[in-house]
Design an enzyme around this catalytic site. Sequence first.
Site, mmCIF file in Angstrom:
data_model
loop_
_atom_site.group_PDB
_atom_site.id
_atom_site.type_symbol
_atom_site.label_atom_id
_atom_site.label_comp_id
_atom_site.label_asym_id
_atom_site.label_seq_id
_atom_site.Cartn_x
_atom_site.Cartn_y
_atom_site.Cartn_z
ATOM 1 N N SER A 89 3.988 11.370 -1.684
ATOM 2 C CA SER A 89 3.401 10.878 -0.444
ATOM 3 C C SER A 89 3.953 11.655 0.739
ATOM 4 C CB SER A 89 3.693 9.384 -0.266
ATOM 5 O OG SER A 89 3.268 8.933 1.002
ATOM 6 N N LYS A 139 -1.141 4.080 4.633
ATOM 7 C CA LYS A 139 0.200 3.937 4.070
ATOM 8 C C LYS A 139 0.639 2.484 4.227
ATOM 9 C CE LYS A 139 0.475 8.481 3.691
ATOM 10 N NZ LYS A 139 0.389 9.164 2.384
ATOM 11 N N SER A 171 -1.428 8.972 -2.860
ATOM 12 C CA SER A 171 -0.164 8.588 -2.226
ATOM 13 C C SER A 171 0.120 7.096 -2.285
ATOM 14 C CB SER A 171 -0.147 9.054 -0.767
ATOM 15 O OG SER A 171 -1.062 8.308 0.011
ATOM 16 N N SER A 201 -6.567 10.370 -1.795
ATOM 17 C CA SER A 201 -5.383 10.944 -2.444
ATOM 18 C C SER A 201 -4.640 9.872 -3.222
ATOM 19 C CB SER A 201 -4.447 11.555 -1.392
ATOM 20 O OG SER A 201 -3.791 10.536 -0.662
#
Length: 262
Positions: free
Chosen positions: A227, A124, A69, A67
């Site tokens: 995100s 993250k 994010s 993704s």
Amino acid sequence: MNFALVLFLLLVATGVLWLIDRFIARKRRAPGSPPPWWVEYGASFFPVILIVFALRSFLVEPFKIPSGSMIPTLLVGDFILVNKWVYGIRVPVINKKIIDVEEPKRGDVMVFRYPADPSLDYIKRVVGLPGDKVEYLNKRLRINGQVVELVPQPDYLHPDRLYYSPRFAEKLGDANHSVLIERDTPAFVPHVLDFPYRENCTYTTAGVTCTVPEGHYFVMGDNRDASSDSRVWGFVPDENIVGRAFFIWFNFSDMKRIGGFH
């Protein structure tokens, strides 16, 4: 599918065949006669699977970024390597830490098991450490009352959609990196899951304020307005940590991306 579990089961199965062939079957076979094909293939695969299992469980593990994010740090399609031992040696499959090495640091890019569904791996940036007060209000980050400064950079061009996002330089701990913050996206968190220690967070129209509980971490994506992170689904417990991402080893669309990143 839990690939670690599948690999472990293959290791056990081939290991059993290797032991049978080495200590039992060889003694019972007539001299010069070949072993059964299933024993031969199983035993021959055992050393390869053992090496892969050991490397993947204790040293490095490859992942693919699914993704956006973490844009602009990591792009969709980046293949990355994750250091598995830097945050401690863990028992494979159950992820139980048995030897401490280092604790996650603010600014680390961390891979972990998604708290709401541990079968999924997320990536993250570590923003809040245990005991920290993290505020993200009106799109400004504060940690323990200190504003994290943003330095404007040239706007970021999204190559797949051909539009620009405001980009800023940010420093968390020793990590210098870039973040994207959209001017027109609302500051509040539109959807929040029910998660452990939800009472540690306060949500307003300006954003969110959380106190990180012991043994947990607050994480956010560098693409701040695109995100799903600790603002939405809560804190990352220590037992969910997989490792620290440190290297892009391939990208089919852009070979120039191969290398380290911040």
